[in-house]
Design a protein around this motif. Structure first.
Motif, PDB file in Angstrom:
ATOM      1  N   LEU A   1       0.813  -1.227   0.000  1.00 26.73           N
ATOM      2  CA  LEU A   1       0.000   0.000   0.000  1.00 26.73           C
ATOM      3  C   LEU A   1       0.842   1.270   0.000  1.00 26.73           C
ATOM      4  O   LEU A   1       0.363   2.325  -0.412  1.00 26.73           O
ATOM      5  CB  LEU A   1      -0.952   0.014   1.199  1.00 26.73           C
ATOM      6  CG  LEU A   1      -2.153  -0.904   1.095  1.00 26.73           C
ATOM      7  CD1 LEU A   1      -2.944  -0.884   2.406  1.00 26.73           C
ATOM      8  CD2 LEU A   1      -3.047  -0.515  -0.062  1.00 26.73           C
ATOM      9  N   LEU A   2       2.078   1.172   0.447  1.00 25.05           N
ATOM     10  CA  LEU A   2       2.947   2.353   0.461  1.00 25.05           C
ATOM     11  C   LEU A   2       3.239   2.873  -0.938  1.00 25.05           C
ATOM     12  O   LEU A   2       3.508   4.059  -1.120  1.00 25.05           O
ATOM     13  CB  LEU A   2       4.264   2.032   1.179  1.00 25.05           C
ATOM     14  CG  LEU A   2       4.143   1.734   2.669  1.00 25.05           C
ATOM     15  CD1 LEU A   2       5.486   1.271   3.215  1.00 25.05           C
ATOM     16  CD2 LEU A   2       3.643   2.953   3.425  1.00 25.05           C
ATOM     17  N   THR A   3       3.161   1.998  -1.952  1.00 22.83           N
ATOM     18  CA  THR A   3       3.504   2.404  -3.310  1.00 22.83           C
ATOM     19  C   THR A   3       2.425   2.123  -4.351  1.00 22.83           C
ATOM     20  O   THR A   3       2.584   2.509  -5.502  1.00 22.83           O
ATOM     21  CB  THR A   3       4.793   1.688  -3.769  1.00 22.83           C
ATOM     22  OG1 THR A   3       4.580   0.277  -3.704  1.00 22.83           O
ATOM     23  CG2 THR A   3       5.980   2.070  -2.914  1.00 22.83           C
ATOM     24  N   ASN A   4       1.336   1.455  -3.983  1.00 25.28           N
ATOM     25  CA  ASN A   4       0.309   1.060  -4.949  1.00 25.28           C
ATOM     26  C   ASN A   4      -1.015   1.757  -4.664  1.00 25.28           C
ATOM     27  O   ASN A   4      -1.968   1.149  -4.187  1.00 25.28           O
ATOM     28  CB  ASN A   4       0.105  -0.466  -4.909  1.00 25.28           C
ATOM     29  CG  ASN A   4       1.233  -1.218  -5.527  1.00 25.28           C
ATOM     30  OD1 ASN A   4       1.094  -1.734  -6.619  1.00 25.28           O
ATOM     31  ND2 ASN A   4       2.354  -1.277  -4.840  1.00 25.28           N
ATOM     32  N   TRP A   5      -1.085   3.042  -4.922  1.00 23.77           N
ATOM     33  CA  TRP A   5      -2.305   3.803  -4.695  1.00 23.77           C
ATOM     34  C   TRP A   5      -2.286   5.034  -5.590  1.00 23.77           C
ATOM     35  O   TRP A   5      -1.271   5.412  -6.146  1.00 23.77           O
ATOM     36  CB  TRP A   5      -2.428   4.224  -3.234  1.00 23.77           C
ATOM     37  CG  TRP A   5      -1.239   4.983  -2.729  1.00 23.77           C
ATOM     38  CD1 TRP A   5      -0.114   4.455  -2.171  1.00 23.77           C
ATOM     39  CD2 TRP A   5      -1.027   6.398  -2.780  1.00 23.77           C
ATOM     40  NE1 TRP A   5       0.781   5.454  -1.866  1.00 23.77           N
ATOM     41  CE2 TRP A   5       0.238   6.669  -2.224  1.00 23.77           C
ATOM     42  CE3 TRP A   5      -1.781   7.468  -3.241  1.00 23.77           C
ATOM     43  CZ2 TRP A   5       0.755   7.946  -2.119  1.00 23.77           C
ATOM     44  CZ3 TRP A   5      -1.260   8.749  -3.129  1.00 23.77           C
ATOM     45  CH2 TRP A   5      -0.009   8.970  -2.567  1.00 23.77           C
ATOM     46  N   LEU A   6      -3.445   5.623  -5.748  1.00 18.24           N
ATOM     47  CA  LEU A   6      -3.522   6.926  -6.399  1.00 18.24           C
ATOM     48  C   LEU A   6      -4.547   7.755  -5.648  1.00 18.24           C
ATOM     49  O   LEU A   6      -5.394   7.241  -4.933  1.00 18.24           O
ATOM     50  CB  LEU A   6      -3.867   6.805  -7.890  1.00 18.24           C
ATOM     51  CG  LEU A   6      -5.230   6.248  -8.257  1.00 18.24           C
ATOM     52  CD1 LEU A   6      -6.162   7.387  -8.562  1.00 18.24           C
ATOM     53  CD2 LEU A   6      -5.090   5.367  -9.481  1.00 18.24           C
ATOM     54  N   THR A   7      -4.431   9.045  -5.793  1.00 16.83           N
ATOM     55  CA  THR A   7      -5.336   9.935  -5.083  1.00 16.83           C
ATOM     56  C   THR A   7      -5.811  11.051  -6.001  1.00 16.83           C
ATOM     57  O   THR A   7      -5.109  11.438  -6.933  1.00 16.83           O
ATOM     58  CB  THR A   7      -4.664  10.520  -3.813  1.00 16.83           C
ATOM     59  OG1 THR A   7      -5.612  11.251  -3.071  1.00 16.83           O
ATOM     60  CG2 THR A   7      -3.513  11.424  -4.153  1.00 16.83           C
ATOM     61  N   ALA A   8      -7.018  11.502  -5.752  1.00 21.20           N
ATOM     62  CA  ALA A   8      -7.592  12.630  -6.489  1.00 21.20           C
ATOM     63  C   ALA A   8      -8.050  13.665  -5.463  1.00 21.20           C
ATOM     64  O   ALA A   8      -8.493  13.317  -4.374  1.00 21.20           O
ATOM     65  CB  ALA A   8      -8.768  12.165  -7.333  1.00 21.20           C
ATOM     66  N   HIS A   9      -7.937  14.918  -5.819  1.00 17.69           N
ATOM     67  CA  HIS A   9      -8.282  16.005  -4.910  1.00 17.69           C
ATOM     68  C   HIS A   9      -9.473  16.797  -5.432  1.00 17.69           C
ATOM     69  O   HIS A   9      -9.613  16.997  -6.640  1.00 17.69           O
ATOM     70  CB  HIS A   9      -7.100  16.973  -4.768  1.00 17.69           C
ATOM     71  CG  HIS A   9      -5.879  16.333  -4.227  1.00 17.69           C
ATOM     72  ND1 HIS A   9      -5.493  16.457  -2.931  1.00 17.69           N
ATOM     73  CD2 HIS A   9      -4.962  15.526  -4.813  1.00 17.69           C
ATOM     74  CE1 HIS A   9      -4.394  15.780  -2.732  1.00 17.69           C
ATOM     75  NE2 HIS A   9      -4.042  15.197  -3.871  1.00 17.69           N
ATOM     76  N   GLY A  10     -10.328  17.265  -4.511  1.00 14.44           N
ATOM     77  CA  GLY A  10     -11.409  18.186  -4.840  1.00 14.44           C
ATOM     78  C   GLY A  10     -12.293  17.747  -5.982  1.00 14.44           C
ATOM     79  O   GLY A  10     -12.897  16.688  -5.948  1.00 14.44           O
ATOM     80  N   ASP A  11     -12.352  18.550  -7.037  1.00 14.70           N
ATOM     81  CA  ASP A  11     -13.225  18.293  -8.173  1.00 14.70           C
ATOM     82  C   ASP A  11     -12.640  17.310  -9.183  1.00 14.70           C
ATOM     83  O   ASP A  11     -13.209  17.106 -10.246  1.00 14.70           O
ATOM     84  CB  ASP A  11     -13.551  19.606  -8.890  1.00 14.70           C
ATOM     85  CG  ASP A  11     -14.376  20.538  -8.018  1.00 14.70           C
ATOM     86  OD1 ASP A  11     -15.091  20.022  -7.142  1.00 14.70           O
ATOM     87  OD2 ASP A  11     -14.288  21.754  -8.218  1.00 14.70           O
ATOM     88  N   SER A  12     -11.522  16.689  -8.875  1.00 16.38           N
ATOM     89  CA  SER A  12     -10.911  15.729  -9.795  1.00 16.38           C
ATOM     90  C   SER A  12     -11.676  14.419  -9.881  1.00 16.38           C
ATOM     91  O   SER A  12     -11.436  13.623 -10.762  1.00 16.38           O
ATOM     92  CB  SER A  12      -9.480  15.413  -9.359  1.00 16.38           C
ATOM     93  OG  SER A  12      -8.690  16.566  -9.407  1.00 16.38           O
ATOM     94  N   PHE A  13     -12.575  14.171  -8.944  1.00 14.89           N
ATOM     95  CA  PHE A  13     -13.354  12.945  -8.970  1.00 14.89           C
ATOM     96  C   PHE A  13     -14.832  13.279  -8.837  1.00 14.89           C
ATOM     97  O   PHE A  13     -15.197  14.314  -8.301  1.00 14.89           O
ATOM     98  CB  PHE A  13     -12.910  11.963  -7.870  1.00 14.89           C
ATOM     99  CG  PHE A  13     -12.948  12.538  -6.484  1.00 14.89           C
ATOM    100  CD1 PHE A  13     -14.044  12.327  -5.670  1.00 14.89           C
ATOM    101  CD2 PHE A  13     -11.886  13.275  -5.988  1.00 14.89           C
ATOM    102  CE1 PHE A  13     -14.091  12.843  -4.386  1.00 14.89           C
ATOM    103  CE2 PHE A  13     -11.919  13.795  -4.697  1.00 14.89           C
ATOM    104  CZ  PHE A  13     -13.022  13.568  -3.901  1.00 14.89           C
TER     105      PHE A  13
END
Length: 64
Positions: free
Chosen positions: A45-57
């Motif tokens: 999990l330390l390297t296999n994730w992505l994140t989106a902020h605010g209106d990006s999703f």
């Protein structure tokens, strides 16, 4: 900060494709949605994730 944890599983036969996500509602910054492999170890999990902020999703329902 609040966490809205809802599990979602990809319907592919390959169980390694199953994903999970966490929405972090920040008081002083845009909300974040982190997506990661459901069966991942803590080390992975330390390297296999992505994140989106605010209106990006957006919600799935709004895209249908």
């Amino acid at each position: 900060m609040t966490y809205d944890v809802e599990s979602r599983t990809d319907e592919l036969d390959d169980s390694s494709a199953a994903l999970d996500h966490v929405v972090v509602e920040n008081d002083d910054a845009p909300n974040e949605c982190a997506i990661f492999p459901k069966a991942a170890s803590e080390d992975r999990l330390l390297t296999n994730w992505l994140t989106a902020h605010g209106d990006s999703f957006v919600s799935l329902e709004s895209m249908r």
